[in-house]
Write an enzyme that holds these catalytic residues in place. Structure first.
Site, PDB file in Angstrom:
ATOM      1  N   ASP A 408      51.118  -8.700  -0.306  1.00 48.98           N
ATOM      2  CA  ASP A 408      49.770  -8.683  -0.884  1.00 48.98           C
ATOM      3  C   ASP A 408      48.706  -8.829   0.188  1.00 48.98           C
ATOM      4  O   ASP A 408      47.658  -8.176   0.132  1.00 48.98           O
ATOM      5  CB  ASP A 408      49.621  -9.827  -1.893  1.00 48.98           C
ATOM      6  CG  ASP A 408      50.570  -9.642  -3.056  1.00 48.98           C
ATOM      7  OD1 ASP A 408      51.125  -8.537  -3.172  1.00 48.98           O
ATOM      8  OD2 ASP A 408      50.768 -10.607  -3.800  1.00 48.98           O
TER       9      ASP A 408
HETATM   10  N1  LIG Z   1      48.986 -19.221   0.237  1.00 48.47           N
HETATM   11  C1  LIG Z   1      48.511 -19.702  -0.891  1.00 48.47           C
HETATM   12  O1  LIG Z   1      47.886 -20.761  -0.937  1.00 48.47           O
HETATM   13  C2  LIG Z   1      48.751 -18.976  -2.174  1.00 48.47           C
HETATM   14  C3  LIG Z   1      48.524 -19.655  -3.354  1.00 48.47           C
HETATM   15  C4  LIG Z   1      48.691 -18.983  -4.551  1.00 48.47           C
HETATM   16  C5  LIG Z   1      49.099 -17.671  -4.555  1.00 48.47           C
HETATM   17  N2  LIG Z   1      49.339 -17.025  -3.387  1.00 48.47           N
HETATM   18  C6  LIG Z   1      49.726 -15.638  -3.453  1.00 48.47           C
HETATM   19  O2  LIG Z   1      50.925 -15.402  -2.759  1.00 48.47           O
HETATM   20  C7  LIG Z   1      50.847 -14.109  -2.202  1.00 48.47           C
HETATM   21  C8  LIG Z   1      51.076 -14.249  -0.733  1.00 48.47           C
HETATM   22  O3  LIG Z   1      51.130 -12.939  -0.185  1.00 48.47           O
HETATM   23  P1  LIG Z   1      52.253 -12.634   0.876  1.00 48.47           P
HETATM   24  O4  LIG Z   1      51.976 -11.270   1.415  1.00 48.47           O
HETATM   25  O5  LIG Z   1      52.342 -13.760   1.853  1.00 48.47           O
HETATM   26  O6  LIG Z   1      53.619 -12.645   0.081  1.00 48.47           O
HETATM   27  P2  LIG Z   1      53.925 -11.684  -1.145  1.00 48.47           P
HETATM   28  O7  LIG Z   1      52.755 -10.818  -1.417  1.00 48.47           O
HETATM   29  O8  LIG Z   1      54.383 -12.589  -2.219  1.00 48.47           O
HETATM   30  O9  LIG Z   1      55.085 -10.756  -0.634  1.00 48.47           O
HETATM   31  C9  LIG Z   1      56.216 -11.394  -0.110  1.00 48.47           C
HETATM   32  C10 LIG Z   1      57.120 -10.273   0.290  1.00 48.47           C
HETATM   33  O10 LIG Z   1      58.172 -10.816   1.076  1.00 48.47           O
HETATM   34  C11 LIG Z   1      59.349 -10.047   0.787  1.00 48.47           C
HETATM   35  N3  LIG Z   1      60.499 -10.929   0.923  1.00 48.47           N
HETATM   36  C12 LIG Z   1      60.885 -11.915   0.098  1.00 48.47           C
HETATM   37  N4  LIG Z   1      61.977 -12.505   0.557  1.00 48.47           N
HETATM   38  C13 LIG Z   1      62.316 -11.869   1.695  1.00 48.47           C
HETATM   39  C14 LIG Z   1      63.353 -12.018   2.632  1.00 48.47           C
HETATM   40  N5  LIG Z   1      64.310 -12.956   2.486  1.00 48.47           N
HETATM   41  N6  LIG Z   1      63.382 -11.186   3.694  1.00 48.47           N
HETATM   42  C15 LIG Z   1      62.449 -10.235   3.850  1.00 48.47           C
HETATM   43  N7  LIG Z   1      61.435 -10.057   2.997  1.00 48.47           N
HETATM   44  C16 LIG Z   1      61.375 -10.870   1.932  1.00 48.47           C
HETATM   45  C17 LIG Z   1      59.225  -9.572  -0.641  1.00 48.47           C
HETATM   46  O11 LIG Z   1      59.628  -8.200  -0.699  1.00 48.47           O
HETATM   47  P3  LIG Z   1      61.170  -7.927  -1.012  1.00 48.47           P
HETATM   48  O12 LIG Z   1      61.458  -8.614  -2.294  1.00 48.47           O
HETATM   49  O13 LIG Z   1      61.279  -6.434  -1.088  1.00 48.47           O
HETATM   50  O14 LIG Z   1      61.958  -8.507   0.147  1.00 48.47           O
HETATM   51  C18 LIG Z   1      57.720  -9.647  -0.936  1.00 48.47           C
HETATM   52  O15 LIG Z   1      57.182  -8.344  -1.093  1.00 48.47           O
HETATM   53  C19 LIG Z   1      49.464 -13.564  -2.478  1.00 48.47           C
HETATM   54  O16 LIG Z   1      49.492 -12.791  -3.658  1.00 48.47           O
HETATM   55  C20 LIG Z   1      48.683 -14.814  -2.754  1.00 48.47           C
HETATM   56  O17 LIG Z   1      47.603 -14.593  -3.634  1.00 48.47           O
HETATM   57  C21 LIG Z   1      49.202 -17.674  -2.177  1.00 48.47           C
END
Ligand SMILES: NC(=O)c1ccc[n+]([C@@H]2O[C@H](COP(=O)([O-])OP(=O)(O)OC[C@H]3O[C@@H](n4cnc5c(N)ncnc54)[C@H](OP(=O)(O)O)[C@@H]3O)[C@@H](O)[C@H]2O)c1
Ligand SMILES: NC(=O)c1ccc[n+]([C@@H]2O[C@H](COP(=O)([O-])OP(=O)(O)OC[C@H]3O[C@@H](n4cnc5c(N)ncnc54)[C@H](OP(=O)(O)O)[C@@H]3O)[C@@H](O)[C@H]2O)c1
Lengths: 481, 107, 481, 107
Positions: A408
């Site tokens: 994301d």
């Molecule tokens: N940081 C905060 O405080 C917070 C709080 C609330 C919400 N969020 C939300 O969390 C999200 C964070 O975004 P992000 O880009 O960091 O993470 P993400 O958008 O959740 O994407 C994580 C990606 O990692 C891949 N993944 C998962 N396990 C894996 C593994 N073992 N090896 C390789 N790849 C793996 C997944 O794809 P695959 O399944 O294809 O592997 C997934 O597409 C945002 O939507 C944000 O709004 C964050």
């Protein structure tokens, strides 16, 4: 001045919750000391190098408060106390020592649950002991105590479940949901108000507790898993308010101080998080954002489009011959727990003369500063970490971006597609770089469930597989060169 | 009197706000677990309940409360310490590590 | 839990200083509101554009507190109250509206004196009314109240005198001074402790007040006029502590809050000031710094050395043809009140294509931010003001520096001569500029009484005369070109 | 109870410290006169003394106290306002005037 005469008894020590004698004063002083140490502890968190000592002093403060309390006149038997302390320590120790950094949000949620449970039980017992003979101010305090407490108990449990995965992370919504929630909420408030005027109706009191427990569940159900950290931090502030209410009920100042501290910080943090996701607080709590359908649909709709996938060999060569490399870690790095491997790869590349930077998106991972904690664990020096604003305009002269389990936070849809649920969220402009290598296991969407154009970008190469394995292979390959 | 306690609440809230806004994003996760640990202060109330010996039900509730609160306190402080150790540990290595947190703090 | 039962009377309102009825609660609420408004007011001072509104709200808070107090049960007659309020306003209004910005330190000192006088009188009256029947905690509070109050009264008056000039600005020192002061201080403390255990000894109480008054005088006597702002700000914190003590004595929370706020800020500010002068707090208070002899000697010793003095014509030409001009204002600009003329000159030069900057030394003038206030009054935009660190490395490519009534803050002795009383104070390196024009009336030393090498620097030209007149002449000349 | 008041004192001191450290040097002079104005709160005690009618001496002292405290309050707030008006007034003119105070505040 009457005031002066009134001062005498009080000055002599008849405050509420204060025994009239020297011992009472002593206890109060331990509380004062504890309160100060807690504040100093939180202040120390403004200096990463001072933080640990500061929080150790805060722990000392907690110890003081406990010892002080044990001196309390009202304590007649210590068997159950000791039992509880021992059992609690036995359970708390492993929770503190052995839970992996990646499971931090869950762990904090659980911890809230326990804290709130304690506050709620105390409130219920107080009410029960008073047998309905409750003065109004006390009743009000007790009411807030059990309300916030109960909501926090079930709310935290739900958050825990969603983060741990045994409750669906996708928002649960159904027709009439809001109407029902509002009704329940109104009813609860109604009972509360009634109780303040007629405290001698135990049935209603326990009914109120029940309602609060249900509210906790219903409040969290419609919120997506990715938003759980916001919820957890909000519940932190509820737990604080429950503690503060206890303080008002038993006239204990240190409880009020801690409660206010937590209440303020929890609320503030959850707002900061929502802001970092560029969403209103309201939207996070009631927006039912990230519902599966959209994401699912999007993913399906794009299944047939071409994707360049690469091998560890090719990727290794590409990295080895880049002068400027930026690592973009995401939640996937946390899942794969590959921060150490990443550090190792970075060191190798630096040995070969490349400059390696880390681009930290404010909401990468599942809690604020999540990536910082992981990279800190892997001993990556601070000065390699750059946040959104610092690095976003530098990507154009970057040779290779290594996206490790981030999705994301690098999704161009946030910029381009106003209809997208993450529209407007500031993202890392990795697509400005000369080449992009994405490490993830599949084409699956991130937590927002939104399709990611980046993966179809001609500059992008996908290195499929668990991030840890992929990185380790990259390390071998680079070594081999 | 109740107002005096309100005063305490408001002042503490101000302190909380002022302090928290100064914590760099870098340390937001430790901050969350730190405040969680501190909220374990409800242990104070639980102890009195468990020890006041005002009938079995109260004592049992007190016992559970003490246990739960202790879990919160012990677990909370331990994990916060674990996290913060990582941040401190790394200061010697690397030149501008001293500066890093600084600017973080003033950000 | 006994605590719970204890809560009832209190929750029902028998706090100290709190009437038991609704009116009592209402009064307390006005105090709470006032406290909050004060804090918000101070917070607003972190944003120059928001500051005015914030402090207006603080004033509103004060009004609330007053109204609340007037509702107090104990108030039976309003004639004297109204009289006092009217008289006070009659005197306070001109003090607030017509005192020139340049006399700010004096004015604040006077204001402290009045505030402290009020607190002290209240303390004395309280003691007198209790006819020695004083419980210990109250006695302790009363003691602190009158001690801090009395010290502030005379201390502020002395500071006022030194700043206004009817008391010598040079430190007054004599043999055995410290011994005597210490003895007096010890005696006072002794009396205080005794009183806490034997409150029924009025003679001693009044003796203590007397001692405190004397201490106030002796404390300020040996401190140089240039250090008065530090003293004034320290007395601010004393005044605060006096108010807080009153709060403890009559159990009034808003007094305690304001007292603590002032106590903290006063102490902090005076420390910041000492730091900006690169002197320890101790040294400022007990250093008897800037005694006439040294300075006098230095001046004499240098009387015969050559000095280049210039005329308005020449200086005007020089300025008019400089591309980069830096104005260094000092206390002299405040004395001459020429900030508006300076602004006019700057605008003229800018019209002719020069870039004009202002270099603001942290302790230029007689109080922190003194120059900022004056230049603000003259509508100089913020972004032209640069502080020490920002501008010190830019002087080498500055064509002309215009030193307007600044002396110590541009004295190279601070860098070169370790024996100098201002040694180590960070200064503006104007001597790095291509040419320096100094506006002052004579070769007299600045407040530290130290000879200034800069005036003998071959690059330096002195334009003697009152700064205002000089600047106005410069303006005419530049226009004439 | 006395301890609760101590708590209030300590917390308020913390708030004071946190807030004051954030005030830019630019505004230190207004800050001094602002805190001075606020210390006029001792007016509260003076009013009760002057109105409680507990004998002429007390009333006279109260009268003087009210007068003195009022001078402090009125003069203090007026002059602070005068100073701060200058800072506000100038914001429209000049580009980075908005930025100026900002950086000042975060310094
Ligand atoms: N940081 C905060 O405080 C917070 C709080 C609330 C919400 N969020 C939300 O969390 C999200 C964070 O975004 P992000 O880009 O960091 O993470 P993400 O958008 O959740 O994407 C994580 C990606 O990692 C891949 N993944 C998962 N396990 C894996 C593994 N073992 N090896 C390789 N790849 C793996 C997944 O794809 P695959 O399944 O294809 O592997 C997934 O597409 C945002 O939507 C944000 O709004 C964050
Ligand atoms: N800012 C603070 O917070 C603060 C606090 C405490 C102490 N201080 C002290 O105050 C001093 C400030 O240094 P400064 O350089 O600003 O001032 P300064 O060293 O006191 O020198 C002021 C100069 O202005 C000249 N002057 C006075 N009236 C004048 C007039 N009408 N026209 C032209 N010139 C006039 C005087 O020389 P002539 O008599 O020859 O004209 C004097 O040499 C430092 O020593 C500092 O430590 C400052």
């Amino acid at each position: 001045m009457i005031a002066l005469l009134q001062v005498e008894p009080a000055a002599a020590g008849h405050g509420i919750g204060v025994a009239t004698d020297a011992r009472g004063i002593a206890i109060q002083l331990t509380y004062l000391a504890a309160g100060v140490l807690f504040i100093l502890g939180l202040r120390s968190l403004t200096r990463p190098d001072k933080a640990q000592r500061g929080m150790q002093q805060a722990a000392l403060g907690m110890l003081l408060a406990i010892i002080g309390t044990l001196l309390h006149h009202d304590i007649l038997r210590y068997d159950w106390i000791i039992g509880g302390l021992l059992l609690g320590t036995a359970i708390g120790y492993p929770l503190g020592m052995f839970v992996p950094m990646t499971a931090m949000p869950q762990r904090i949620a659980v911890s809230h649950m326990f804290g709130a449970l304690a506050a709620t039980l105390v409130g219920i017992a107080e009410y029960w002991l008073l047998r309905g003979e409750v003065p109004r101010p006390t009743m009000a305090a007790l009411g807030f105590e059990v309300l916030f407490g109960a909501i926090t108990i079930t709310g935290s449990f739900m958050a825990f479940g969603k983060l741990q995965g045994f409750i669906t992370g996708t928002p649960v919504t159904y027709r009439g949901q809001n109407a029902m929630n509002l009704a329940l909420f109104a009813a609860t408030v109604g009972i509360f108000v009634f109780l303040i005027f007629r405290p001698d109706t135990p049935a209603l009191f326990y009914a109120m507790v029940g309602c609060a427990l249900v509210i906790g569940v219903l409040m969290v159900l419609p919120i997506g898993g990715a938003d759980m950290p916001v919820v957890v931090s909000l519940l932190n502030s509820y737990a604080g308010l429950a503690a503060a209410a206890t303080g008002f009920a038993i006239g204990n100042t240190v409880l009020i101080v801690c409660g206010a501290l937590d209440g303020a910080s929890g609320l503030l943090l959850s707002m900061l998080m929502s802001k970092a996701m560029n969403r209103s607080f309201r939207n996070v709590l009631f927006g039912a954002f990230g519902a599966a359908p959209e994401g699912g649909a999007a993913v399906a709709g794009a299944a047939d489009r071409p994707v360049r996938s690469t091998t560890a060999e090719d990727a290794a060569v590409q990295l080895a011959f880049s002068r400027e490399v930026v690592v973009v870690p995401g939640y996937g790095m946390a899942v794969a727990q590959c921060q150490h491997a990443v550090r190792e790869l970075a060191t190798l590349l630096e040995k070969r003369g490349a400059e390696v930077k880390y681009a930290i998106h404010p909401v990468a991972g599942r809690m604020p500063g999540h990536m910082n904690v992981l990279l800190a664990e892997a001993n990556v020096p601070y000065d390699r970490l750059f946040d959104l604003d610092e690095i976003n305009d530098q990507f154009d002269h970057v040779d290779a971006v290594l996206v490790i389990g981030a999705n994301d936070v690098v999704n161009p849809a946030a910029r381009t597609d106003p209809s997208s649920p993450i529209a407007g969220m500031p993202i890392l402009n990795v697509d400005a770089a000369r080449s992009i290598i994405v490490l993830k296991r599949s084409m699956a969407a991130g937590y927002s469930g939104v399709e990611n154009e980046l993966f179809y970008n001609p500059k992008t190469e996908m290195l499929f597989g668990d991030a840890k394995k992929s990185i380790e292979r990259l390390v071998q390959e680079v070594k081999a060169l | 009197m109740i107002i005096t306690l309100l005063f305490v609440f408001v002042l503490a809230a101000f302190v909380g706000y002022e302090v928290i806004t100064r914590v760099p994003p870098l340390l937001h996760t430790p901050l969350m677990s730190a405040t969680n640990a501190i909220s374990g202060i409800s242990l104070v109330g639980s102890l009195v309940l468990a020890g006041a010996d005002r009938g079995t039900p109260a004592t049992i509730m007190g016992f559970i409360a003490v246990t739960a609160a202790t879990i919160n306190v012990v677990g909370g402080f331990l994990i916060t310490d674990r996290m913060l150790k990582m941040f401190r540990r790394r200061l010697p290595g690397g030149s501008s590590n001293g500066a890093g947190p600084e600017e973080g703090a003033t950000r």
